[in-house]
Design a protein around this motif. Structure first.
Motif, PDB file in Angstrom:
ATOM      1  N   ARG A  77       3.832   7.944  -3.136  1.00  0.00           N
ATOM      2  CA  ARG A  77       3.608   8.403  -4.510  1.00  0.00           C
ATOM      3  C   ARG A  77       4.757   9.270  -5.012  1.00  0.00           C
ATOM      4  O   ARG A  77       5.067   9.284  -6.207  1.00  0.00           O
ATOM      5  CB  ARG A  77       2.287   9.167  -4.604  1.00  0.00           C
ATOM      6  N   GLU A  78       5.373   9.981  -4.087  1.00  0.00           N
ATOM      7  CA  GLU A  78       6.510  10.848  -4.442  1.00  0.00           C
ATOM      8  C   GLU A  78       7.532  10.154  -5.335  1.00  0.00           C
ATOM      9  O   GLU A  78       8.064  10.740  -6.268  1.00  0.00           O
ATOM     10  CB  GLU A  78       7.294  11.178  -3.170  1.00  0.00           C
ATOM     11  N   GLU A  81       6.542  10.158  -8.741  1.00  0.00           N
ATOM     12  CA  GLU A  81       6.585  11.480  -9.368  1.00  0.00           C
ATOM     13  C   GLU A  81       8.015  11.779  -9.822  1.00  0.00           C
ATOM     14  O   GLU A  81       8.228  12.406 -10.850  1.00  0.00           O
ATOM     15  CB  GLU A  81       6.058  12.538  -8.393  1.00  0.00           C
ATOM     16  N   ASP A  86       4.140   8.256 -12.453  1.00  0.00           N
ATOM     17  CA  ASP A  86       2.846   8.494 -11.855  1.00  0.00           C
ATOM     18  C   ASP A  86       1.826   8.748 -12.969  1.00  0.00           C
ATOM     19  O   ASP A  86       0.738   8.179 -12.994  1.00  0.00           O
ATOM     20  CB  ASP A  86       2.984   9.736 -10.961  1.00  0.00           C
ATOM     21  N   ARG A  95      -4.627   4.239  -5.996  1.00  0.00           N
ATOM     22  CA  ARG A  95      -4.063   5.344  -5.219  1.00  0.00           C
ATOM     23  C   ARG A  95      -4.769   5.447  -3.888  1.00  0.00           C
ATOM     24  O   ARG A  95      -5.956   5.176  -3.783  1.00  0.00           O
ATOM     25  CB  ARG A  95      -4.246   6.653  -5.992  1.00  0.00           C
ATOM     26  N   GLU A  97      -4.692   7.623   0.251  1.00  0.00           N
ATOM     27  CA  GLU A  97      -4.149   8.654   1.137  1.00  0.00           C
ATOM     28  C   GLU A  97      -4.213   8.146   2.562  1.00  0.00           C
ATOM     29  O   GLU A  97      -5.114   7.408   2.901  1.00  0.00           O
ATOM     30  CB  GLU A  97      -5.021   9.924   1.055  1.00  0.00           C
ATOM     31  N   ASP A  98      -3.259   8.575   3.383  1.00  0.00           N
ATOM     32  CA  ASP A  98      -3.363   8.200   4.792  1.00  0.00           C
ATOM     33  C   ASP A  98      -4.125   9.294   5.549  1.00  0.00           C
ATOM     34  O   ASP A  98      -4.621  10.252   4.949  1.00  0.00           O
ATOM     35  CB  ASP A  98      -1.978   7.913   5.399  1.00  0.00           C
ATOM     36  N   GLN A 101      -3.374  12.846   4.840  1.00  0.00           N
ATOM     37  CA  GLN A 101      -3.480  13.187   3.407  1.00  0.00           C
ATOM     38  C   GLN A 101      -2.167  13.008   2.645  1.00  0.00           C
ATOM     39  O   GLN A 101      -1.965  13.586   1.583  1.00  0.00           O
ATOM     40  CB  GLN A 101      -3.983  14.631   3.165  1.00  0.00           C
ATOM     41  N   ARG A 103       0.142  10.978   0.197  1.00  0.00           N
ATOM     42  CA  ARG A 103      -0.313  10.167  -0.922  1.00  0.00           C
ATOM     43  C   ARG A 103       0.538   8.909  -1.106  1.00  0.00           C
ATOM     44  O   ARG A 103       1.765   8.958  -1.047  1.00  0.00           O
ATOM     45  CB  ARG A 103      -0.330  11.007  -2.192  1.00  0.00           C
ATOM     46  N   TYR A 104      -0.145   7.812  -1.332  1.00  0.00           N
ATOM     47  CA  TYR A 104       0.511   6.516  -1.533  1.00  0.00           C
ATOM     48  C   TYR A 104      -0.140   5.815  -2.718  1.00  0.00           C
ATOM     49  O   TYR A 104      -1.137   6.287  -3.263  1.00  0.00           O
ATOM     50  CB  TYR A 104       0.336   5.638  -0.299  1.00  0.00           C
ATOM     51  N   ASN A 105       0.423   4.673  -3.098  1.00  0.00           N
ATOM     52  CA  ASN A 105      -0.278   3.798  -4.035  1.00  0.00           C
ATOM     53  C   ASN A 105       0.076   2.355  -3.703  1.00  0.00           C
ATOM     54  O   ASN A 105       1.054   2.099  -2.985  1.00  0.00           O
ATOM     55  CB  ASN A 105       0.105   4.126  -5.483  1.00  0.00           C
TER      56      ASN A 105
END
Ligand code: ATP
Ligand code: MG
Length: 574
Positions: A77-78, A81, A86, A95, A97-98, A101, A103-105
């Motif tokens: 996700r970074e 951003e 985003d 969206r 989370e692994d 925690q 964040r991915y999408n």
């Protein structure tokens, strides 16, 4: 492929919930099955069509100098951003989370990923231009997934990204991709139109959408009957000019219009056409109130308004907003309402005219409101939504509007992504610059919807030859007589001979009635049907029927047809 072994169950009846012909037929022909809303499994027949479309796209991309690669579907996700997309993508993005925690999408598109990869690999002007593409699944949590493959949440897309030293170089590749797209859609037998498109969240300047013309399309395509102007209705404009000169109208006069907040009711009450009224649309402009003015028989095109006030954002006033701005009287707004920050009007409003418009007072309108005397306009901009018959912005001839399915889009992106993600190159003099980018998408699975919409009839699909799951549908009708085994033997031999000649054959060797077999052949839509039956064989012939036209002929099936060269057999059959 022998149908007795094929993973296929055709459906006689229309499945519930399938609203358009292509969705119904793709389900009935066993091409796809829904697994979740907007998420489909591709069964063997559908898989073959999907692979053929992908192959056409691959061939044309390769021929245009693009290189195939594959990027991951899971994206950090970074990266999103860093480009602030985003936020722009909002709820459209799946969206996740692994376990730590992080964040991915799921990939809705891949500008961020490819730009980051390229930033790490290329550094000199000598490395450019570079054009990279992938054919991969995309995920968008669409608000209203519908029409099967047309608006799915999981869909197959070809996405290409090009990197350049400057805009001129980008324009060359843009044109190459534009031409490659035209070849792709021609090979897919689509009636299509390239049109000027909306940029959406992606940003950038020039862009074209390729529209497959179809009544079920979700886009309105405006096109000129005379010249080559064509544009998505969102960005389409009519030829317009502001006219100088004041209307010679009597003094403004207030009229009582009880309980008539709408244009139609007021026009009827006063006995004037709707076009005599001035429509004042109130919108929020970054916290202030703006008014958009158009004639009463026209609508404001929201995309045109958005463009006119950019970079500020326009949002139509909701009930709460009206409560907060008591001087803007819903249903009775006049162009001279108090405390309005911006009055923006379409050039049509400059025609010298005494307008009927709101009196900024409940249950009241005014007659003979004159521009320059009774109200002022702060800014002029093309705001009206184009309607059929409007003058073309290029040549003035009448415009038409038809529905289209967006099957592809090409964009000149500029440096938005390369700047945000540090994709820089060094020029000859040693100075660093952001790479200039283009991006190019094709909806591979969506193409299939467009193709079936254009190529079907009551009985089923009629695949264009290049996309058909098989070249030939071979039907054997053994009958009940003594010659049944001889008929099957001949059909088996023909099946083998065709396979050896490189023809893809779907062989209906099932123990089913002729009616069932022919109905399935029509539904599945393979371009050529060959029927081997007892009656024909008595005269040494096999029946040949073309799915698209229904044209029938006979092929001599003496020993020769089974022993001629592969090339001759192909020519005779296809
Ligand atoms: P739309 O306006 O239809 O939502 P888009 O302009 O957002 O599409 P792009 O980001 O340009 O789509 O994606 C490239 C191509 O992918 C589109 O031209 C279209 O053919 C295809 N596509 C986009 N969204 C979907 C979807 N939900 N289902 C199937 N195909 C899609
Ligand atoms: Mg698009």
């Amino acid at each position: 492929m022998r149908m007795s072994r094929l993973f296929l169950r055709t459906l006689r009846d229309d499945p519930a919930g399938a609203d358009i012909a292509s969705h119904r037929l793709l389900l009935r022909a066993g091409c796809i099955r829904q697994v979740a809303s907007g998420v489909y499994a591709w069964l063997p027949i559908g898989q073959r069509v999907l692979a053929k479309v992908a192959q056409i796209v691959r061939e044309e991309m390769d021929a245009a100098g693009a290189q195939e690669m594959t990027m991951p579907i899971v994206q950090p996700r970074e990266l999103w951003e860093q480009t602030k997309r985003d936020v722009d993508y909002g709820p459209l993005m799946f969206r996740l989370e692994d376990r730590k925690q992080a964040r991915y999408n799921l990939s809705p598109t891949a500008e961020e990923v490819i730009t980051t990869i390229v930033a790490g690999e290329l550094e000199s002007y000598r490395d450019l231009p570079m054009n990279l593409y992938q054919i991969n699944w995309k995920y968008r949590d669409e608000l209203r997934p519908r029409f099967g493959l047309l608006r799915a949440r999981e869909f197959l897309m070809k996405d290409a990204y090009s990197f350049h030293i400057d805009v001129d170089d980008l324009k060359r590749t843009y044109q190459d991709m534009y031409d490659a797209y035209s070849r792709v859609f021609t090979r897919c037998a689509l009636t299509f139109r390239p049109v000027e498109g909306e940029a959406g969240e992606i940003g950038g300047d020039t862009n074209h959408e390729f529209m497959a013309m179809a009544a079920v399309g979700e886009d309105d395509v405006v096109w000129c009957q005379k010249c080559d102007y064509a544009a998505n209705a969102e960005v389409a404009r009519r030829k317009s000019e502001t006219v100088d000169g004041k209307a010679d109208a009597p003094a403004r006069e207030k009229v009582h219009t009880p309980d008539m907040p709408g244009i139609t009711a007021v026009a009827e009450h006063l006995g004037v056409p709707a076009g005599e009224l001035l429509k004042c649309i109130a919108f929020d402009l970054d916290g202030e109130v703006g008014l958009a003015l158009v004639p009463g028989d026209r609508d404001v095109n929201p995309a045109a308004l958005a463009q006119a006030v950019a970079p500020k954002r326009a949002r139509l006033l909701a009930d709460d907003d009206f409560a907060a701005h008591p001087h803007v009287v819903k249903g009775y707004i006049g162009p001279d309402a108090e405390s309005v920050a911006l009055v923006i009007a379409d050039p049509m409003v400059s025609a010298p005219h005494g307008w009927v418009t709101g009196a900024n007072e409940i249950d009241h309108h005014v007659r003979s409101a004159v521009l320059g005397r009774d109200f002022e306009v702060g800014e002029w901009a093309d705001l009206v939504a184009v309607v059929p018959g409007d003058p073309c912005p290029r040549c003035g001839s009448p415009l038409s509007i038809d529905r289209g399915i967006e099957v592809g889009q090409v964009f000149e992106l500029g440096t938005k992504y390369s700047e945000a993600l540090g994709a820089l190159y060094t020029d000859e003099a040693g100075a660093q610059h952001p790479m200039v980018m283009g991006c190019y998408g094709i909806g591979i699975s969506r193409i299939i919807t467009a193709v079936v919409e254009e190529h079907h009839d009551e009985q089923g699909i009629a695949w264009p030859a290049e996309l058909a799951p098989y070249d030939v549908h071979l039907v054997v009708i053994p009958g009940k007589g003594d010659e049944a085994s001889e008929v099957i033997k001949t059909a088996d031999e023909l099946y083998d001979a065709l396979a050896n000649a490189g023809v893809d054959v779907l062989y209906d060797d099932r123990d089913a009635s002729p009616g069932v077999k022919f109905a399935d052949a029509d539904l599945l839509g393979v371009p050529v049907r060959l029927t081997v039956g007892a009656k024909g064989l008595k005269r040494d012939v096999v029946e040949r029927k073309l799915r698209k036209t229904g044209e029938e002929s006979e092929l001599q099936i003496t020993d020769d047809l089974l022993t001629v060269s592969a090339e001759e057999l192909r020519t005779a059959v296809l």
